[in-house]
Design a protein around this motif. Sequence first.
Motif, PDB file in Angstrom:
ATOM      1  N   ARG A  26       0.837  -1.151   0.055  1.00 57.52           N
ATOM      2  CA  ARG A  26       0.036  -0.190   0.158  1.00 57.52           C
ATOM      3  C   ARG A  26       0.851   1.128  -0.139  1.00 57.52           C
ATOM      4  O   ARG A  26       1.966   1.404   0.614  1.00 57.52           O
ATOM      5  CB  ARG A  26      -0.957   0.028   1.375  1.00 57.52           C
ATOM      6  N   PHE A  27       0.425   2.242  -0.937  1.00 60.10           N
ATOM      7  CA  PHE A  27       0.974   3.533  -0.719  1.00 60.10           C
ATOM      8  C   PHE A  27       0.977   4.184   0.539  1.00 60.10           C
ATOM      9  O   PHE A  27      -0.015   4.180   1.153  1.00 60.10           O
ATOM     10  CB  PHE A  27       0.593   4.558  -2.079  1.00 60.10           C
ATOM     11  N   PHE A  28       2.189   4.734   1.089  1.00 56.01           N
ATOM     12  CA  PHE A  28       2.150   5.604   2.376  1.00 56.01           C
ATOM     13  C   PHE A  28       2.958   6.918   1.989  1.00 56.01           C
ATOM     14  O   PHE A  28       3.835   7.163   1.167  1.00 56.01           O
ATOM     15  CB  PHE A  28       2.516   5.017   3.296  1.00 56.01           C
ATOM     16  N   GLU A  29       2.536   7.824   2.896  1.00 54.95           N
ATOM     17  CA  GLU A  29       3.066   9.287   2.878  1.00 54.95           C
ATOM     18  C   GLU A  29       3.151   9.571   3.985  1.00 54.95           C
ATOM     19  O   GLU A  29       2.032   9.461   4.978  1.00 54.95           O
ATOM     20  CB  GLU A  29       2.557  10.305   1.982  1.00 54.95           C
ATOM     21  N   GLY A  30       4.207  10.269   4.647  1.00 57.67           N
ATOM     22  CA  GLY A  30       3.925  11.047   5.934  1.00 57.67           C
ATOM     23  C   GLY A  30       5.315  11.468   6.446  1.00 57.67           C
ATOM     24  O   GLY A  30       6.103  12.090   5.553  1.00 57.67           O
ATOM     25  N   THR A  31       5.627  11.331   7.663  1.00 51.98           N
ATOM     26  CA  THR A  31       7.262  11.952   8.185  1.00 51.98           C
ATOM     27  C   THR A  31       7.993  10.739   8.809  1.00 51.98           C
ATOM     28  O   THR A  31       7.336   9.734   9.278  1.00 51.98           O
ATOM     29  CB  THR A  31       6.661  12.972   9.393  1.00 51.98           C
ATOM     30  N   ASP A  32       9.233  10.831   8.547  1.00 58.91           N
ATOM     31  CA  ASP A  32      10.029  10.024   9.195  1.00 58.91           C
ATOM     32  C   ASP A  32      11.150  10.476   9.785  1.00 58.91           C
ATOM     33  O   ASP A  32      11.646  11.551   9.534  1.00 58.91           O
ATOM     34  CB  ASP A  32      10.717   8.728   8.242  1.00 58.91           C
ATOM     35  N   TRP A  33      11.798  10.046  10.944  1.00 54.82           N
ATOM     36  CA  TRP A  33      12.981  10.275  11.738  1.00 54.82           C
ATOM     37  C   TRP A  33      14.193   9.776  11.058  1.00 54.82           C
ATOM     38  O   TRP A  33      14.333   8.434  10.869  1.00 54.82           O
ATOM     39  CB  TRP A  33      12.919  10.170  13.345  1.00 54.82           C
ATOM     40  N   VAL A  34      15.382  10.504  10.547  1.00 50.66           N
ATOM     41  CA  VAL A  34      16.566  10.033   9.817  1.00 50.66           C
ATOM     42  C   VAL A  34      17.569  10.403  11.052  1.00 50.66           C
ATOM     43  O   VAL A  34      17.607  11.495  11.635  1.00 50.66           O
ATOM     44  CB  VAL A  34      16.672  10.574   8.548  1.00 50.66           C
ATOM     45  N   ALA A  35      18.742   9.795  10.953  1.00 43.36           N
ATOM     46  CA  ALA A  35      19.805  10.087  11.709  1.00 43.36           C
ATOM     47  C   ALA A  35      20.623  11.227  11.143  1.00 43.36           C
ATOM     48  O   ALA A  35      20.805  11.248  10.057  1.00 43.36           O
ATOM     49  CB  ALA A  35      20.774   8.826  11.683  1.00 43.36           C
ATOM     50  N   GLU A  36      20.990  12.167  11.979  1.00 41.71           N
ATOM     51  CA  GLU A  36      21.789  13.239  11.442  1.00 41.71           C
ATOM     52  C   GLU A  36      23.438  12.814  11.245  1.00 41.71           C
ATOM     53  O   GLU A  36      23.925  12.010  11.881  1.00 41.71           O
ATOM     54  CB  GLU A  36      21.869  14.339  12.383  1.00 41.71           C
ATOM     55  N   LEU A 160      18.165   6.250  19.746  1.00 36.31           N
ATOM     56  CA  LEU A 160      18.641   6.915  18.513  1.00 36.31           C
ATOM     57  C   LEU A 160      18.362   5.848  17.502  1.00 36.31           C
ATOM     58  O   LEU A 160      17.840   6.235  16.304  1.00 36.31           O
ATOM     59  CB  LEU A 160      19.809   7.450  18.230  1.00 36.31           C
ATOM     60  N   LEU A 161      18.814   4.626  17.685  1.00 35.55           N
ATOM     61  CA  LEU A 161      18.423   3.451  16.773  1.00 35.55           C
ATOM     62  C   LEU A 161      17.037   3.411  16.703  1.00 35.55           C
ATOM     63  O   LEU A 161      16.322   3.121  15.652  1.00 35.55           O
ATOM     64  CB  LEU A 161      19.172   2.243  17.148  1.00 35.55           C
ATOM     65  N   ALA A 166      19.316   3.610  12.116  1.00 35.28           N
ATOM     66  CA  ALA A 166      20.467   3.834  11.392  1.00 35.28           C
ATOM     67  C   ALA A 166      21.736   4.174  12.136  1.00 35.28           C
ATOM     68  O   ALA A 166      22.728   4.652  11.587  1.00 35.28           O
ATOM     69  CB  ALA A 166      20.374   5.218  10.476  1.00 35.28           C
ATOM     70  N   THR A 167      21.769   3.812  13.489  1.00 34.81           N
ATOM     71  CA  THR A 167      23.123   4.021  14.052  1.00 34.81           C
ATOM     72  C   THR A 167      23.728   2.701  14.839  1.00 34.81           C
ATOM     73  O   THR A 167      22.898   1.814  15.112  1.00 34.81           O
ATOM     74  CB  THR A 167      22.803   5.270  15.226  1.00 34.81           C
ATOM     75  N   ARG A 183      26.844   4.782  24.230  1.00 34.35           N
ATOM     76  CA  ARG A 183      26.877   5.937  23.398  1.00 34.35           C
ATOM     77  C   ARG A 183      26.255   5.199  21.871  1.00 34.35           C
ATOM     78  O   ARG A 183      26.960   4.019  21.480  1.00 34.35           O
ATOM     79  CB  ARG A 183      28.248   6.595  23.235  1.00 34.35           C
ATOM     80  N   GLU A 184      25.760   6.299  21.014  1.00 33.71           N
ATOM     81  CA  GLU A 184      25.234   5.935  19.995  1.00 33.71           C
ATOM     82  C   GLU A 184      26.005   7.104  18.892  1.00 33.71           C
ATOM     83  O   GLU A 184      26.365   7.930  19.236  1.00 33.71           O
ATOM     84  CB  GLU A 184      23.797   5.881  19.537  1.00 33.71           C
TER      85      GLU A 184
END
Length: 278
Positions: A26-36, A160-161, A166-167, A183-184
């Motif tokens: 199914r198609f989705f759209e929204g917001t995600d958190w990504v690692a800086e 954070l992971l 992504a960490t 620590r991460e």
Amino acid sequence: MQMNELPLPQTTGARAVPVTGVRSRRFFEGTDWVAEEIPVALEYNGVSHAVMLASPSDLEDFAFGFSLTEGIVDDISQIRDIDISGNAQGITVHMEIASSCFARLKDRRRSLAGRTGCGLCGTDSLAHAVRLPQPLGGDARFSALSVTRALAALRDKQLLLGITGATHAAAWCNAAGEIMLLREDVGRHNALDKLVGALRRGKFAAGEGFVVVTSRASYEMVHKTAVAGVTLLAAVSGVTGLAIDVARDAGVALLGFARGEDLSVYCHAERIHLDHAA
């Protein structure tokens, strides 16, 4: 399909971005958190020495740990002052170190461009490529059950992971397998440097515990562990041949594929009691 709004992160090092895609057909759209992943310049006595790509959290720990594991200082007391500033290009950690340390640094100064997957970027001499730590003595011995206990608790401690997926993490655990420090970072080397810095700054008895990392164990991971004074390193993934060689000489028990109750011991098996083996 609209994704639910994400809760605010409980730790620094993540930002929200728009995302679209397909999930469960199914198609989705929204917001995600990504690692800086931010350039962090480490500057000693006004001279830039290294630029690392790192997560912008626990940067004082990172600076102290990096300075120790790279042999720039021998003790954190030789870092006289530290200041952190930032701009649109990244973050600079300014450190004032003892004059004797700075003179030594100038003698062997090299251009080092840090990347998340490489610990020797910028090294221009074979003589500098592999630095052997001082051998660790003592009769510290740990239980495999303690390593298992630490592994079981590790995921829930990686905030954070949990937000970004992504960490990496590096954790110091006491002999009972309780995670005392974690620590991460987007980089596995950086996460371990942050842990080393936190151990030294907190004046923990590092040799009374062990380190668990959520990555493979390369030579540099063993080296940093030995500099911290820790005699057991357990990696969730595999190990390299050079890591085994250095761990053997440094007196560090090296464990790989530490997942659940499974683990492989590559050297100094006398430092671990395999008490849950059949």
